[in-house]
Design a protein around this motif. Structure first.
Motif: not given
Length: 368
Positions: A99-110
């Motif tokens: 779950i944390l990896v997926l949210v990190c990916l969203l953080g990266y795109f942002s």
């Protein structure tokens, strides 16, 4: 969106605290019944370090640091190594890490999407930071219409440095049409006078999901890029109509947020009444016109232009009268400015307010 963020922060904190159990187990500080496998002291130190970095990432997120995901992504890799070493007891922690990896990916795109805006801003600030400041004098405003002179005196810009760029932060709410729900937003923008550039970045929430928007206006060319999760394009517009519309917006920013810029020679004053004036603003071969309305004290209370384009019900771009009524003047950064404004289109069927803006901060002559 705020609820999701709070929930994610709580998850990070709990996940970090659970990692501290590995340190306690390794050094036999107290008995940890859920952990049956032995843990070396070396791995115990790694459990401690990993737990602290999870907590540190949560703090970065609370402080709105855009790079919160970088230390977190590295720590997830270390966490997963530790989970493999204690797989029997800790395997379910892998679900949280996914779950944390997926949210990190969203953080990266942002971070990446907003980085395009920040890169443009840094470039423009580099071009203007060495400019010499000169003071706006009463002699500089003598050729302006009387009511505009009164506005500049009311705003307190005479005796202040002339403005070559300015930064604005807003908060408020926007919507697409009358049937749409209001979306809360925050925004930051930079306007550069000499380069005729306006860079605007917005963060909003649509049905609880994060939406980001980047508006760019440079030399008469403009685009608007709205993305869900900073990845999926919800709306994109460019072309001649956008260039004209953003020229209106650029001039509106000058009038409302940087009154000192009304001495600009790109402005031609066409008509004058006791409490209103009509102006033509020409930039990069694009000319637009607007009426500026004032109260008896000299404060600007409305800006109306017939040259801004909007999407009609037939899904075509047409010129629709556009207004930004202003109110609640306060002293900000040494200038008397309106702190609240609406954005209103006057369609044949009636007025439609699609945006409500509250001024949070304004800075002039920004440098790196």
């Amino acid at each position: 969106m705020q609820i999701l963020k709070i929930g994610f922060i709580i998850l990070l904190i709990l996940h970090g605290l659970i990692h501290l159990m590995g340190f306690v187990k390794a050094f036999h500080i107290v008995t940890v019944n859920p952990l049956s496998q032995s843990i070396s002291k070396f791995n115990g130190v790694l459990w401690l370090l990993t737990g602290f970095v999870f907590l540190f990432s949560a703090i970065l997120l609370i402080l709105h640091q855009d790079t919160w995901w970088i230390p977190l992504l590295v720590t997830i890799a270390l966490s997963q190594y530790l989970l493999f070493s204690s797989w029997q007891d800790a395997k379910y922690g892998s679900i949280v890490n996914i779950i944390l990896v997926l949210v990190c990916l969203l953080g990266y795109f942002s971070w990446s999407f907003q980085g395009k805006y920040k890169e443009e801003v840094r470039f423009r600030l580099t071009q203007t930071q060495s400019a010499n400041e000169t003071i706006l004098l009463e002699s500089d405003i003598q050729n302006l219409p009387k009511i505009v002179q009164k506005y500049l005196l009311h705003a307190g810009v005479v005796g202040q440095p002339k403005v070559r760029n300015f930064k604005i932060k807003f908060k408020g709410q926007i919507r697409k049409n009358e049937q749409s729900k209001w979306m809360q937003f925050t925004s930051e923008q930079y306007n550069f006078l000499d380069a005729s550039t306006r860079l605007f970045f917005m963060k909003a929430s649509m049905n609880g999901l994060p939406v980001a928007g980047f508006h760019s206006f440079k030399g008469g060319d403009a685009f608007m890029d709205i993305r869900l999760f900073s990845i999926f394009k919800v709306q994109y517009q460019s072309g001649a109509e956008m260039g004209i519309a953003e020229t209106v917006t650029f001039f509106n920013d000058m009038c409302c947020m940087a009154p000192a810029t009304l001495i600009d020679n790109k402005i031609h004053w066409l008509q004058e009444d006791s409490l209103k004036v009509k102006a033509r603003f020409t930039n990069q071969g694009i000319s637009i016109e607007a009426w500026l309305y004032f109260n008896k004290d000299g404060a600007l209370v409305n800006f109306i232009s017939n040259d801004r384009f909007a999407t009609t019900e037939s899904n075509t771009m047409e010129r629709i009268p556009w207004a930004t009524p202003l109110k609640d003047y306060q002293l900000i950064s040494g200038r008397m400015l309106a702190t609240n404004a609406d954005a209103v289109y006057s369609y044949p069927s009636g007025d439609f307010c699609y945006g409500q803006f509250q001024l949070v901060q304004v800075e002039y002559n920004c440098t790196l």
